[in-house]
Design an enzyme around this catalytic site. Structure first.
Site, PDB file in Angstrom:
ATOM      1  N   GLU A  87     -58.517  12.941  33.282  1.00  0.00           N
ATOM      2  CA  GLU A  87     -58.747  11.627  32.667  1.00  0.00           C
ATOM      3  C   GLU A  87     -57.499  10.764  32.669  1.00  0.00           C
ATOM      4  O   GLU A  87     -56.377  11.266  32.576  1.00  0.00           O
ATOM      5  CB  GLU A  87     -59.153  11.822  31.206  1.00  0.00           C
ATOM      6  CG  GLU A  87     -60.442  12.567  31.041  1.00  0.00           C
ATOM      7  CD  GLU A  87     -60.777  12.791  29.577  1.00  0.00           C
ATOM      8  OE1 GLU A  87     -61.784  13.442  29.322  1.00  0.00           O
ATOM      9  OE2 GLU A  87     -60.017  12.324  28.699  1.00  0.00           O
ATOM     10  N   CYS A 113     -52.237   5.816  30.056  1.00  0.00           N
ATOM     11  CA  CYS A 113     -52.049   7.187  29.591  1.00  0.00           C
ATOM     12  C   CYS A 113     -52.490   8.118  30.717  1.00  0.00           C
ATOM     13  O   CYS A 113     -53.655   8.101  31.108  1.00  0.00           O
ATOM     14  CB  CYS A 113     -52.914   7.364  28.342  1.00  0.00           C
ATOM     15  SG  CYS A 113     -52.895   9.008  27.688  1.00  0.00           S
ATOM     16  N   CYS A 120     -54.759  22.927  30.116  1.00  0.00           N
ATOM     17  CA  CYS A 120     -53.443  23.093  29.485  1.00  0.00           C
ATOM     18  C   CYS A 120     -53.294  24.527  29.008  1.00  0.00           C
ATOM     19  O   CYS A 120     -54.258  25.141  28.563  1.00  0.00           O
ATOM     20  CB  CYS A 120     -53.332  22.127  28.301  1.00  0.00           C
ATOM     21  SG  CYS A 120     -51.712  22.151  27.524  1.00  0.00           S
ATOM     22  N   CYS A 124     -53.676  24.260  21.788  1.00  0.00           N
ATOM     23  CA  CYS A 124     -53.696  23.746  20.410  1.00  0.00           C
ATOM     24  C   CYS A 124     -55.122  23.791  19.847  1.00  0.00           C
ATOM     25  O   CYS A 124     -56.090  23.491  20.553  1.00  0.00           O
ATOM     26  CB  CYS A 124     -53.160  22.322  20.363  1.00  0.00           C
ATOM     27  SG  CYS A 124     -51.475  22.217  20.991  1.00  0.00           S
ATOM     28  N   CYS A 127     -57.392  20.527  20.020  1.00  0.00           N
ATOM     29  CA  CYS A 127     -57.418  19.748  21.263  1.00  0.00           C
ATOM     30  C   CYS A 127     -58.521  20.235  22.204  1.00  0.00           C
ATOM     31  O   CYS A 127     -58.605  21.424  22.515  1.00  0.00           O
ATOM     32  CB  CYS A 127     -56.059  19.851  21.953  1.00  0.00           C
ATOM     33  SG  CYS A 127     -56.026  19.071  23.564  1.00  0.00           S
ATOM     34  N   CYS A 344     -58.076  13.107  24.003  1.00  0.00           N
ATOM     35  CA  CYS A 344     -57.757  13.867  25.182  1.00  0.00           C
ATOM     36  C   CYS A 344     -58.848  14.877  25.569  1.00  0.00           C
ATOM     37  O   CYS A 344     -59.269  15.699  24.785  1.00  0.00           O
ATOM     38  CB  CYS A 344     -56.466  14.497  24.735  1.00  0.00           C
ATOM     39  SG  CYS A 344     -55.561  15.733  25.375  1.00  0.00           S
TER      40      CYS A 344
HETATM   41  N1  SAH Z   1     -49.532  18.002  25.823  1.00  0.00           N
HETATM   42  C1  SAH Z   1     -48.790  16.889  25.366  1.00  0.00           C
HETATM   43  C2  SAH Z   1     -49.323  15.557  25.848  1.00  0.00           C
HETATM   44  C3  SAH Z   1     -50.793  15.434  25.919  1.00  0.00           C
HETATM   45  S1  SAH Z   1     -51.682  15.535  24.397  1.00  0.00           S
HETATM   46  C4  SAH Z   1     -48.680  16.888  23.859  1.00  0.00           C
HETATM   47  O1  SAH Z   1     -49.359  17.683  23.214  1.00  0.00           O
HETATM   48  O2  SAH Z   1     -47.890  16.111  23.355  1.00  0.00           O
HETATM   49  C5  SAH Z   1     -51.423  13.892  23.809  1.00  0.00           C
HETATM   50  C6  SAH Z   1     -51.662  13.712  22.328  1.00  0.00           C
HETATM   51  O3  SAH Z   1     -53.069  13.791  22.027  1.00  0.00           O
HETATM   52  C7  SAH Z   1     -50.960  14.745  21.465  1.00  0.00           C
HETATM   53  O4  SAH Z   1     -50.129  14.151  20.498  1.00  0.00           O
HETATM   54  C8  SAH Z   1     -52.128  15.468  20.867  1.00  0.00           C
HETATM   55  O5  SAH Z   1     -51.780  15.988  19.650  1.00  0.00           O
HETATM   56  C9  SAH Z   1     -53.199  14.404  20.790  1.00  0.00           C
HETATM   57  N2  SAH Z   1     -54.537  14.958  20.557  1.00  0.00           N
HETATM   58  C10 SAH Z   1     -55.071  16.099  21.031  1.00  0.00           C
HETATM   59  N3  SAH Z   1     -56.309  16.307  20.538  1.00  0.00           N
HETATM   60  C11 SAH Z   1     -56.570  15.267  19.717  1.00  0.00           C
HETATM   61  C12 SAH Z   1     -57.686  14.893  18.899  1.00  0.00           C
HETATM   62  N4  SAH Z   1     -58.784  15.634  18.839  1.00  0.00           N
HETATM   63  N5  SAH Z   1     -57.593  13.735  18.195  1.00  0.00           N
HETATM   64  C13 SAH Z   1     -56.485  12.965  18.259  1.00  0.00           C
HETATM   65  N6  SAH Z   1     -55.404  13.254  19.006  1.00  0.00           N
HETATM   66  C14 SAH Z   1     -55.445  14.398  19.728  1.00  0.00           C
HETATM   67 FE1  SF4 Z   2     -52.029  20.896  25.584  1.00  0.00          FE
HETATM   68 FE2  SF4 Z   2     -53.747  19.529  24.107  1.00  0.00          FE
HETATM   69 FE3  SF4 Z   2     -51.798  20.907  22.932  1.00  0.00          FE
HETATM   70 FE4  SF4 Z   2     -51.180  18.683  24.319  1.00  0.00          FE
HETATM   71  S1  SF4 Z   2     -52.406  18.799  22.460  1.00  0.00           S
HETATM   72  S2  SF4 Z   2     -50.141  20.676  24.401  1.00  0.00           S
HETATM   73  S3  SF4 Z   2     -52.740  18.816  25.930  1.00  0.00           S
HETATM   74  S4  SF4 Z   2     -53.460  21.786  24.141  1.00  0.00           S
END
Ligand code: SAH
Ligand code: SF4
Length: 357
Positions: A87, A113, A120, A124, A127, A344
């Protein structure tokens, strides 16, 4: 499969084509005139055009889905050469320009973005990208191409100021070489000329890679996805915290060369009843002590089956007010494109489950 010519910086291209001066012309066709085939490069001799066509492709991905939000943001789903999808989101904000004649002009301010990996490894808990696991790194050209295709689709002129945030799918520092290569391609004055000061790398906090990035001295901005202020909670939300705890991240940040006029951004995803309390805000202030920082509060964006809830506006405002009262710069990220499921990984997930065609 032929490699994409978007993988190369101008200096590298100069070693790949002969005579050398042709590289600049090719760069101009690709990044300014934005042709999508070598045959359209009119001032390049036919034999060189044929040679290029035999060795390289320009574009390698296709837009397979596009959703436009009510606020004008556009979310793209790209299909890569091997069928995987990533995306990219074009975020639109308003930029006010005050002219010398006293007139005021409102221009759209573009931020793109981009994704750095398919899936990944970091995993997390909040995510959606993490749910599908890790598939592969993106090539530098696949990162570059996301920007070029967004420019093409929106007729964005190559000399418009555009910001890039590496906040799409994937952990950019887990694909550091290709990321660095894309940053170099973007900054070339003969190409899109996007200064590294307008590019922000967001990381879940791989401390050793933050140090490596610092050594590369690319001049980019750094954003840390912190989300929790004590290790126990952070470990639950972000398993990577076992390998790189909060203290190690803060040390790496303190070593990172920050442009005098810039700040390190700390992203704090607020999850209802998990990390939205003022005690956390207090700890955050302490952690940031002595760091040139700003905090960006993000509403957790729920998705079907997500284990967490979106926080109340009230608690996010209180959290922000506390930080501001202690002199910490703090903004709340607008939920841009909420109606197009901008968190994301969500469009990709819908595509995989057949919700979108
Ligand atoms: N992996 C990197 C960059 C991609 S994620 C990182 O984690 O920083 C980009 C952002 O999207 C991160 O700050 C992450 O915490 C946020 N994100 C992930 N899942 C989300 C969700 N369900 N709602 C809002 N933000 C989210
Ligand atoms: Fe990976 Fe999603 Fe965690 Fe960013 S927020 S490091 S994309 S698992």
């Amino acid at each position: 499969m032929k490699p994409s010519i978007l993988n190369y910086t101008l200096e590298e291209l100069e070693t790949l084509v002969s005579p050398k001066f042709r590289a600049k012309q090719i760069y101009n066709w690709i990044y300014n005139k934005r042709v999508d085939s070598f045959h359209e490069m009119q001032n390049i001799p036919k034999n060189l055009r044929e040679e290029l066509d035999a060795k390289y492709v320009i574009y390698n991905s296709t837009i397979v889905n596009k959703q436009i939000s009510s606020d004008g943001s556009i979310k793209y789903l790209f299909k890569l050469h091997d069928g995987h999808t990533v995306e990219t989101v074009l975020l639109l904000m308003r930029d006010t320009q005050y002219n010398e004649d006293g007139s005021i002009k409102h221009l759209p301010k573009y931020t793109v973005c981009v994704s750095s990996q398919v899936g990944c490894k970091v995993g997390c808990a909040f995510c959606l990208t993490a749910k599908g696991g890790f598939i592969r790194d993106l090539e530098a050209s696949e990162i570059v191409e996301q920007i070029l295709q967004v420019y093409n689709d929106n007729d964005i002129d190559s000399n418009r100021r555009v910001n890039i945030v590496y906040m799409g799918m994937g952990e950019p520092l887990d694909n550091l070489q290709n990321l660095a290569q894309a940053i170099k391609v973007f900054k070339d004055p003969n190409g899109l000329s996007i200064s590294p000061h307008r590019q922000t790398v967001s990381t879940s906090g791989l401390s050793s890679k933050i140090d490596k990035l610092a050594k590369m001295d690319l001049g980019i901005n750094l954003a840390i996805s912190l989300h929790a202020v004590d290790d126990e909670l952070r470990q639950q939300l972000m398993p990577i915290n076992k390998a790189y705890n909060i203290a190690s991240i803060m040390e790496a940040v303190r070593r990172f060369p920050v442009n005098l006029r810039k700040k390190v951004m700390f992203e704090y995803l607020i999850i209802k009843d998990v990390n939205d309390d003022i005690a956390s805000a207090k700890k955050l202030v302490k952690l940031l002590n002595g760091i040139q920082s700003k905090v960006n509060l993000i509403y957790f964006n729920p998705y079907p089956g997500s284990p967490f809830c979106r926080p109340d506006t009230e608690s996010v405002k209180k959290f922000q007010e506390y930080l501001l009262s202690k002199g910490v710069l703090c903004t709340i990220r607008e939920s841009k494109g909420l109606d197009i499921s901008a968190a994301c990984g969500q469009l990709r997930e819908q595509k995989l489950s057949g919700e979108v065609q």
